[in-house]
Design a protein around this motif. Structure first.
Motif, PDB file in Angstrom:
ATOM      1  N   MET A   1       0.827  -1.197   0.000  1.00  0.00           N
ATOM      2  CA  MET A   1       0.000   0.000   0.000  1.00  0.00           C
ATOM      3  C   MET A   1       0.872   1.261   0.000  1.00  0.00           C
ATOM      4  SD  MET A   1      -3.180   0.734  -0.050  1.00  0.00           S
ATOM      5  CE  MET A   1      -4.605   1.256   0.753  1.00  0.00           C
ATOM      6  N   LYS A   2       1.928   1.234   0.793  1.00  0.00           N
ATOM      7  CA  LYS A   2       2.838   2.376   0.866  1.00  0.00           C
ATOM      8  C   LYS A   2       3.459   2.638  -0.507  1.00  0.00           C
ATOM      9  CE  LYS A   2       6.865   4.099   3.295  1.00  0.00           C
ATOM     10  NZ  LYS A   2       7.907   3.816   4.274  1.00  0.00           N
ATOM     11  N   HIS A   3       3.818   1.574  -1.209  1.00  0.00           N
ATOM     12  CA  HIS A   3       4.391   1.697  -2.557  1.00  0.00           C
ATOM     13  C   HIS A   3       3.407   2.387  -3.510  1.00  0.00           C
ATOM     14  CE1 HIS A   3       6.632   0.807  -6.158  1.00  0.00           C
ATOM     15  NE2 HIS A   3       5.566   0.198  -6.665  1.00  0.00           N
ATOM     16  N   TYR A   4       2.125   2.044  -3.377  1.00  0.00           N
ATOM     17  CA  TYR A   4       1.081   2.656  -4.210  1.00  0.00           C
ATOM     18  C   TYR A   4       1.028   4.162  -3.988  1.00  0.00           C
ATOM     19  CZ  TYR A   4      -3.500   3.908  -6.008  1.00  0.00           C
ATOM     20  OH  TYR A   4      -4.513   4.524  -6.689  1.00  0.00           O
ATOM     21  N   PHE A   5       1.029   4.589  -2.713  1.00  0.00           N
ATOM     22  CA  PHE A   5       0.972   6.014  -2.398  1.00  0.00           C
ATOM     23  C   PHE A   5       2.210   6.751  -2.896  1.00  0.00           C
ATOM     24  CE2 PHE A   5      -2.165   4.632   0.870  1.00  0.00           C
ATOM     25  CZ  PHE A   5      -3.227   5.398   0.405  1.00  0.00           C
ATOM     26  N   ILE A   6       3.345   6.133  -2.776  1.00  0.00           N
ATOM     27  CA  ILE A   6       4.585   6.760  -3.262  1.00  0.00           C
ATOM     28  C   ILE A   6       4.566   6.870  -4.779  1.00  0.00           C
ATOM     29  CG2 ILE A   6       7.091   6.452  -3.452  1.00  0.00           C
ATOM     30  CD1 ILE A   6       6.974   5.205  -0.610  1.00  0.00           C
ATOM     31  N   ALA A   7       4.139   5.797  -5.442  1.00  0.00           N
ATOM     32  CA  ALA A   7       4.117   5.782  -6.908  1.00  0.00           C
ATOM     33  C   ALA A   7       3.128   6.787  -7.481  1.00  0.00           C
ATOM     34  CB  ALA A   7       3.788   4.375  -7.407  1.00  0.00           C
ATOM     35  N   HIS A   8       2.036   7.050  -6.774  1.00  0.00           N
ATOM     36  CA  HIS A   8       0.978   7.920  -7.286  1.00  0.00           C
ATOM     37  C   HIS A   8       0.821   9.192  -6.446  1.00  0.00           C
ATOM     38  CE1 HIS A   8      -0.134   4.797 -10.081  1.00  0.00           C
ATOM     39  NE2 HIS A   8      -0.166   3.935  -9.079  1.00  0.00           N
ATOM     40  N   LYS A   9       1.888   9.604  -5.816  1.00  0.00           N
ATOM     41  CA  LYS A   9       1.861  10.738  -4.894  1.00  0.00           C
ATOM     42  C   LYS A   9       1.325  12.010  -5.557  1.00  0.00           C
ATOM     43  CE  LYS A   9       4.937  13.665  -2.197  1.00  0.00           C
ATOM     44  NZ  LYS A   9       6.329  13.926  -1.856  1.00  0.00           N
ATOM     45  N   LEU A  10       1.827  12.356  -6.740  1.00  0.00           N
ATOM     46  CA  LEU A  10       1.395  13.588  -7.403  1.00  0.00           C
ATOM     47  C   LEU A  10      -0.084  13.555  -7.757  1.00  0.00           C
ATOM     48  CD1 LEU A  10       4.441  14.431  -9.697  1.00  0.00           C
ATOM     49  CD2 LEU A  10       3.729  15.546  -7.572  1.00  0.00           C
ATOM     50  N   PHE A  11      -0.532  12.425  -8.271  1.00  0.00           N
ATOM     51  CA  PHE A  11      -1.945  12.305  -8.635  1.00  0.00           C
ATOM     52  C   PHE A  11      -2.831  12.392  -7.400  1.00  0.00           C
ATOM     53  CE2 PHE A  11      -5.686   9.551  -9.373  1.00  0.00           C
ATOM     54  CZ  PHE A  11      -6.316  10.346 -10.318  1.00  0.00           C
ATOM     55  N   LEU A  12      -2.451  11.709  -6.341  1.00  0.00           N
ATOM     56  CA  LEU A  12      -3.241  11.727  -5.113  1.00  0.00           C
ATOM     57  C   LEU A  12      -3.232  13.123  -4.476  1.00  0.00           C
ATOM     58  CD1 LEU A  12      -2.202   8.261  -3.663  1.00  0.00           C
ATOM     59  CD2 LEU A  12      -4.393   8.881  -4.719  1.00  0.00           C
ATOM     60  N   LEU A  13      -2.109  13.810  -4.557  1.00  0.00           N
ATOM     61  CA  LEU A  13      -2.037  15.179  -4.058  1.00  0.00           C
ATOM     62  C   LEU A  13      -2.952  16.097  -4.870  1.00  0.00           C
ATOM     63  CD1 LEU A  13      -0.695  17.086  -2.027  1.00  0.00           C
ATOM     64  CD2 LEU A  13       1.126  17.446  -3.704  1.00  0.00           C
ATOM     65  N   PHE A  14      -2.950  15.920  -6.188  1.00  0.00           N
ATOM     66  CA  PHE A  14      -3.845  16.686  -7.062  1.00  0.00           C
ATOM     67  C   PHE A  14      -5.304  16.465  -6.653  1.00  0.00           C
ATOM     68  CE2 PHE A  14      -6.770  16.550 -10.644  1.00  0.00           C
ATOM     69  CZ  PHE A  14      -6.677  17.840 -11.140  1.00  0.00           C
ATOM     70  N   LEU A  15      -5.688  15.202  -6.508  1.00  0.00           N
ATOM     71  CA  LEU A  15      -7.071  14.879  -6.133  1.00  0.00           C
ATOM     72  C   LEU A  15      -7.440  15.474  -4.772  1.00  0.00           C
ATOM     73  CD1 LEU A  15      -7.607  11.166  -7.229  1.00  0.00           C
ATOM     74  CD2 LEU A  15      -8.570  13.231  -8.251  1.00  0.00           C
ATOM     75  N   ALA A  16      -6.550  15.360  -3.818  1.00  0.00           N
ATOM     76  CA  ALA A  16      -6.817  15.895  -2.482  1.00  0.00           C
ATOM     77  C   ALA A  16      -6.998  17.407  -2.519  1.00  0.00           C
ATOM     78  CB  ALA A  16      -5.684  15.514  -1.528  1.00  0.00           C
ATOM     79  N   LYS A  17      -6.099  18.111  -3.217  1.00  0.00           N
ATOM     80  CA  LYS A  17      -6.209  19.567  -3.310  1.00  0.00           C
ATOM     81  C   LYS A  17      -7.484  19.971  -4.049  1.00  0.00           C
ATOM     82  CE  LYS A  17      -2.337  21.749  -4.474  1.00  0.00           C
ATOM     83  NZ  LYS A  17      -1.012  21.994  -5.107  1.00  0.00           N
ATOM     84  N   PHE A  18      -7.807  19.245  -5.124  1.00  0.00           N
ATOM     85  CA  PHE A  18      -9.005  19.559  -5.897  1.00  0.00           C
ATOM     86  C   PHE A  18     -10.256  19.403  -5.039  1.00  0.00           C
ATOM     87  CE2 PHE A  18     -12.680  18.375  -8.413  1.00  0.00           C
ATOM     88  CZ  PHE A  18     -12.703  19.369  -9.363  1.00  0.00           C
TER      89      PHE A  18
END
Length: 180
Positions: A1-18
């Motif tokens: 799971m940690k690997h997933y968050f690291i690999a998709h950090k920018l996308f997840l940050l974009f979604l969170a900010k949006f």
């Protein structure tokens, strides 16, 4: 799971900010609307109605906007009732969507805030033009109401928002060049 968050950090940050921006602005707007009685027109919708009337009068058109019994403004064109302007016509929900995307893809604070302000003014101004054109077209082609109001003009306003987003990401933010 940690690997997933690291690999998709920018996308997840974009979604969170949006989503955080969208939810925050929507809550603030709903609180603003909550300050008005059921049959009272909010100030932004009133301003959009007045600006539409001013634009049409500058273009020498016979238009009059009057408060309705409900929370809407009636638009009379050539002395006949053509349409009504309600809270959903003021483009605030579209501006909230626009701002949320820009914040999610934000860069330096000053250009981001400047683009948010300028883009919001463009959307607001085009919405006033949209309503004025809609009034004229509904008078000329009343049988095409669903096409004008439900298809053509939403495509127009959302198309402009999309173009502003593309302009932000590719030209102003210069994101495309940074990722290649």
């Amino acid at each position: 799971m940690k690997h997933y968050f690291i690999a998709h950090k920018l996308f997840l940050l974009f979604l969170a900010k949006f989503f955080l921006t969208y939810i925050l602005l929507t809550v603030v707007y709903q609180l603003y609307l909550g300050g008005f009685q059921q049959n009272q027109i909010d100030g932004i919708t009133q301003l959009v109605s007045q600006n539409t009337q001013q634009l049409m009068r500058v273009l020498d058109m016979d238009v009059l906007v009057l408060k309705d019994k409900g929370a809407s403004v009636m638009v009379f064109y050539k002395q006949k009732y053509i349409a009504r302007i309600i809270e959903g016509c003021n483009a605030i929900s579209i501006i909230i969507l626009f701002v949320s995307f820009i914040v999610a893809f934000s860069g330096k604070i000053k250009p981001t805030l400047l683009f948010i302000c300028m883009g919001s003014l463009v959307i607001y101004g085009l919405n006033v033009v949209r309503i004025a054109l809609l009034v004229v077209l509904l008078d000329a082609y009343p049988e095409q109401t669903a096409v004008w109001h439900g298809t053509i003009f939403p495509l127009f306003i959302y198309g402009v928002v999309f173009l502003l987003w593309v302009l932000w990401v590719t030209k102003i933010l210069d994101y495309a060049k940074k990722t290649v």
